[in-house]
Enzyme design. Structure first.
Site, short mmCIF file in Angstrom:
data_model
loop_
_atom_site.label_atom_id
_atom_site.label_comp_id
_atom_site.label_asym_id
_atom_site.label_seq_id
_atom_site.Cartn_x
_atom_site.Cartn_y
_atom_site.Cartn_z
N ASP A 1 -12.56 30.38 28.73
CA ASP A 1 -11.83 30.46 27.41
C ASP A 1 -9.96 31.34 27.83
OD1 ASP A 1 -10.54 32.10 25.44
OD2 ASP A 1 -12.02 32.90 24.74
N ALA B 1 -20.10 28.96 15.30
CA ALA B 1 -18.33 28.89 14.71
C ALA B 1 -17.99 28.23 13.97
CB ALA B 1 -17.78 27.75 16.41
N GLU C 1 -18.60 22.23 3.42
CA GLU C 1 -19.20 23.32 3.16
C GLU C 1 -18.86 23.51 1.50
OE1 GLU C 1 -19.44 26.59 5.71
OE2 GLU C 1 -20.18 25.70 7.47
N HIS D 1 -25.13 28.36 7.45
CA HIS D 1 -23.91 28.87 7.41
C HIS D 1 -24.76 30.45 7.92
CE1 HIS D 1 -19.10 28.72 8.37
NE2 HIS D 1 -19.71 30.39 9.31
#
Length: 320
Positions: free
Chosen positions: A175, A235, A265, A283
């Site tokens: 990151d 994520a 989605e 999700h």
């Protein structure tokens, strides 16, 4: 005059609704994934001061401009890829998120997918349901001593790291935006995504969806992973190149994957559904009853605070 809030994409939890209603706010909700025409009709009729965004394909410029009273847009969760933030900025409408409220649930879900993959739960469940009892077909393995690589090391990644370490996993994270002080308790910082992919037995994605992360894990990146490795995504679906992942799973290029989010989605029928080395959830990582309650309470509290001119919670991000 009554203050009105429209929740786009399903009702908030009862605790959040109670906070708003006790403050004299009228709360109106659509169903999940409503049609744009339905959303526009509600906004134009009720002229809300706030929109709370849950399950929706996109809150666009038309919806944002439909209420002359609109003062704030609040995401019921994190991630603003379903909100036209640029249009909101032009209109001078802040967009806020309930950052951190569901982080523990998402981290637990990622760990659950990792355990299910490593312990071969899906195949073993299928064998028994089909009348097959053969321990020689078990392909489980221990996570102790395995390396987990986290792509994105915000709050969710940090919580997952604290869960994985006691199991005996070696934890590293990539990151470029995380501060050095986030890397503690044995978590090593990897400065190259390619290096993390190549050395990890499990790769778990926890980065936001941005222009830089869209398609971040594609054919080239998957080819760097070990053939025995697992990929887990809690994520955003667009972070992974789905056709490349499908090809890799079909060809045995990696051992398996666990997905909680998808490029589209609700998803349309996909070759993903036919893959035996893939675990799918719709999700829901951040929508346990506990997390939904926490997100609703934070969202309601911060919407009320904003409308009253008070300070918002520290862990809530705002964009104008």
């Amino acid at each position: 005059m009554t203050t009105t809030i429209v929740t786009v994409g399903g009702r908030m939890a009862a605790e959040g609704l109670a906070m708003l209603e006790n403050a004299g706010v009228e709360c109106i909700s659509t169903e999940a994934y409503p049609r744009k025409s339905e959303v526009l009709e509600l906004i134009e009729r009720h002229q809300p001061a706030a929109l709370v965004i849950r399950l929706v394909e996109m809150v666009d410029a038309d919806m944002l401009a439909a209420s002359r009273n609109l003062k704030i847009v609040a995401k019921h969760g994190v991630g603003t890829n379903d909100i036209d933030v640029a249009a909101a900025k032009v209109l001078g409408i802040p967009v806020i998120m309930a950052t951190g409220a569901n982080a523990h649930s998402v981290a637990e879900h990622a760990l659950g997918l990792i355990l299910a993959l490593a312990k071969d739960f899906l195949r073993q469940d299928s064998h028994i349901r089909n009348g097959l009892w053969d321990k020689k077909l078990y392909a489980g393995r221990e996570l102790r001593g395995q390396k987990i690589g986290l792509v994105g090391f915000g709050l969710i990644g940090q919580i997952l790291a604290r869960m994985a370490a006691p199991i005996g996993m070696q934890v590293s994270a990539y990151d470029p935006f995380a501060p050095d002080e986030a890397f503690a308790d044995g978590v090593s910082r990897t400065t190259s995504l390619d290096a993390l992919l190549g050395e990890s037995d499990v790769v778990s994605l926890h980065c936001p969806l941005t222009d830089a992360t869209r398609g971040l894990i594609g054919a080239r990146e998957i080819a760097l992973m070990k053939p025995t490795a697992y990929l887990v995504n809690t994520a955003r679906g667009e972070v992974v190149d789905e056709p490349a992942l499908i090809a890799a799973l079909q060809g045995g290029r990696i051992a398996g994957a666990g997905l909680d989010s998808f490029a589209e989605e609700p998803p349309v029928k996909s070759p993903l559904w036919q893959l035996p080395n893939l675990i799918l959830t719709p999700h829901v990582a951040g929508v346990t009853e506990d997390a939904r309650r926490a997100v609703s309470i934070m969202t309601a509290g911060n919407v009320l605070a904003f409308l009253r001119g008070e300070q918002l919670a520290k862990n809530l991000h705002a964009r104008v």
